[in-house]
Design an enzyme around this catalytic site. Sequence first.
Site, PDB file in Angstrom:
ATOM      1  N   HIS A 231       0.990  10.243  12.650  1.00 15.25           N
ATOM      2  CA  HIS A 231       0.164  10.367  11.447  1.00 15.25           C
ATOM      3  C   HIS A 231      -0.550   9.061  11.158  1.00 15.25           C
ATOM      4  O   HIS A 231      -0.206   8.002  11.689  1.00 15.25           O
ATOM      5  CB  HIS A 231       1.038  10.729  10.236  1.00 15.25           C
ATOM      6  CG  HIS A 231       1.988   9.642   9.840  1.00 15.25           C
ATOM      7  ND1 HIS A 231       3.141   9.368  10.542  1.00 15.25           N
ATOM      8  CD2 HIS A 231       1.951   8.746   8.821  1.00 15.25           C
ATOM      9  CE1 HIS A 231       3.783   8.364   9.971  1.00 15.25           C
ATOM     10  NE2 HIS A 231       3.080   7.959   8.935  1.00 15.25           N
TER      11      HIS A 231
ATOM     12  N   ASP B 258      -1.602   6.928   7.562  1.00 18.19           N
ATOM     13  CA  ASP B 258      -1.039   6.973   6.210  1.00 18.19           C
ATOM     14  C   ASP B 258      -2.014   7.568   5.190  1.00 18.19           C
ATOM     15  O   ASP B 258      -3.207   7.270   5.203  1.00 18.19           O
ATOM     16  CB  ASP B 258      -0.625   5.562   5.767  1.00 18.19           C
ATOM     17  CG  ASP B 258       0.622   5.077   6.513  1.00 18.19           C
ATOM     18  OD1 ASP B 258       1.455   5.926   6.895  1.00 18.19           O
ATOM     19  OD2 ASP B 258       0.753   3.855   6.711  1.00 18.19           O
TER      20      ASP B 258
ATOM     21  N   HIS C  72       0.504   6.371  13.838  1.00 22.37           N
ATOM     22  CA  HIS C  72       1.771   5.746  14.188  1.00 22.37           C
ATOM     23  C   HIS C  72       2.916   6.755  14.100  1.00 22.37           C
ATOM     24  O   HIS C  72       2.777   7.840  13.519  1.00 22.37           O
ATOM     25  CB  HIS C  72       2.051   4.507  13.335  1.00 22.37           C
ATOM     26  CG  HIS C  72       1.974   4.760  11.862  1.00 22.37           C
ATOM     27  ND1 HIS C  72       0.777   4.866  11.175  1.00 22.37           N
ATOM     28  CD2 HIS C  72       2.944   4.940  10.935  1.00 22.37           C
ATOM     29  CE1 HIS C  72       1.017   5.097   9.901  1.00 22.37           C
ATOM     30  NE2 HIS C  72       2.332   5.155   9.722  1.00 22.37           N
TER      31      HIS C  72
ATOM     32  N   ARG D 140       6.500  -1.557   2.660  1.00 17.58           N
ATOM     33  CA  ARG D 140       5.098  -1.374   3.061  1.00 17.58           C
ATOM     34  C   ARG D 140       4.158  -1.553   1.881  1.00 17.58           C
ATOM     35  O   ARG D 140       4.446  -1.114   0.766  1.00 17.58           O
ATOM     36  CB  ARG D 140       4.919   0.035   3.627  1.00 17.58           C
ATOM     37  CG  ARG D 140       3.559   0.280   4.241  1.00 17.58           C
ATOM     38  CD  ARG D 140       3.390   1.736   4.611  1.00 17.58           C
ATOM     39  NE  ARG D 140       3.073   2.549   3.448  1.00 17.58           N
ATOM     40  CZ  ARG D 140       2.991   3.880   3.452  1.00 17.58           C
ATOM     41  NH1 ARG D 140       3.215   4.551   4.542  1.00 17.58           N
ATOM     42  NH2 ARG D 140       2.684   4.542   2.353  1.00 17.58           N
TER      43      ARG D 140
HETATM   44 FE   LIG Z   1       3.310   6.025   8.010  1.00 15.25          FE
END
Ligand SMILES: [Fe+2]
Length: 309
Positions: free
Chosen positions: A131, A133, A281, A296
């Site tokens: 995917h 983000d 990723h 993140r």
């Molecule tokens: Fe992700």
Amino acid sequence: MTVTESSTIFHPGPRQLRRTPDDWVDQPYTRFTLRPMSPTIGAVVSGVSMADAVDAELFQQLNRALLEWKVLFFRDQHLTHAEHSAFARNWGALENHPFIRVRTDNQPEDTPEVVRFEKGPKMAGFENVWHSDVTWRANPSLGSILRAVEVPTVGGDTLWADMGAAYDGLSDSMKERIEGLVAVHDWYNTFGRGMDEATRDSLRPDFPAVEHPVVRAHPETGRKTLYVNQAFTQHIVGLDPGESQELLAFLYNQAAFPEYQCRFQWSVGDIAFWDNRSTQHYAVSDYFPQRRVMERITIVGDRPVASIT
Ligand SMILES: [Fe+2]
């Protein structure tokens, strides 16, 4: 034309890989060194302390490296939340994640833009799907900066795929087939799945399903990039459900070719900074019941477009 006609699911042999667009002008890096991790994607940056201020020249060189290599890795940084945020802010405004905060109660209080992914015996990792983000946003993230807080003794790697290289690798007939197509992206079947109905309904008006081009032009390089992903893309507009599903399954599979990938083995204090517009990723979920804790920050991006005028 059917999908199967132009399908290249089984096609051994060399790949012609381009790291940058044909008209890209290479320039030397004077502020740090780069060690490539694959021919087109991923480079380890040495000589930068991310806790320090980023001046204009360093920003320009880091941004160029991000565009050229798509994922930058920085070892041994050990940033505070404030340092992590300050570094990310060089690239723009930061996002707050509307769903992860609703579902978990261990998010850092001091910096709401920091999203904590805490995996282990209580919650196994489920980000093992290709995917990019937050493509369920109208303006998906420009990039994500992920920090390793706690890692398993072995395992828990992350892989990235170069979706510009993946687009290049499609047959001419497939490129023609998907030119101009638009797909619907939504959070409902992923983040929405663990929520009660009332919560889901209350979030819906702010986060409706959105449409993005199947082939996105990168806003800074102009490069054509395959922009559908298994986690959030729902269907292609205007196709019947069977054809949409078959075409998407074929396109999703492009991220899985190792020729387009790099893989990173984390140590505590490592940072990965990826261009979310040109990559996908996959977080390998192979360490249960060991713990893996990551933090993140995502940077606000622009609305994906099919071509740059
Ligand atoms: Fe992700």
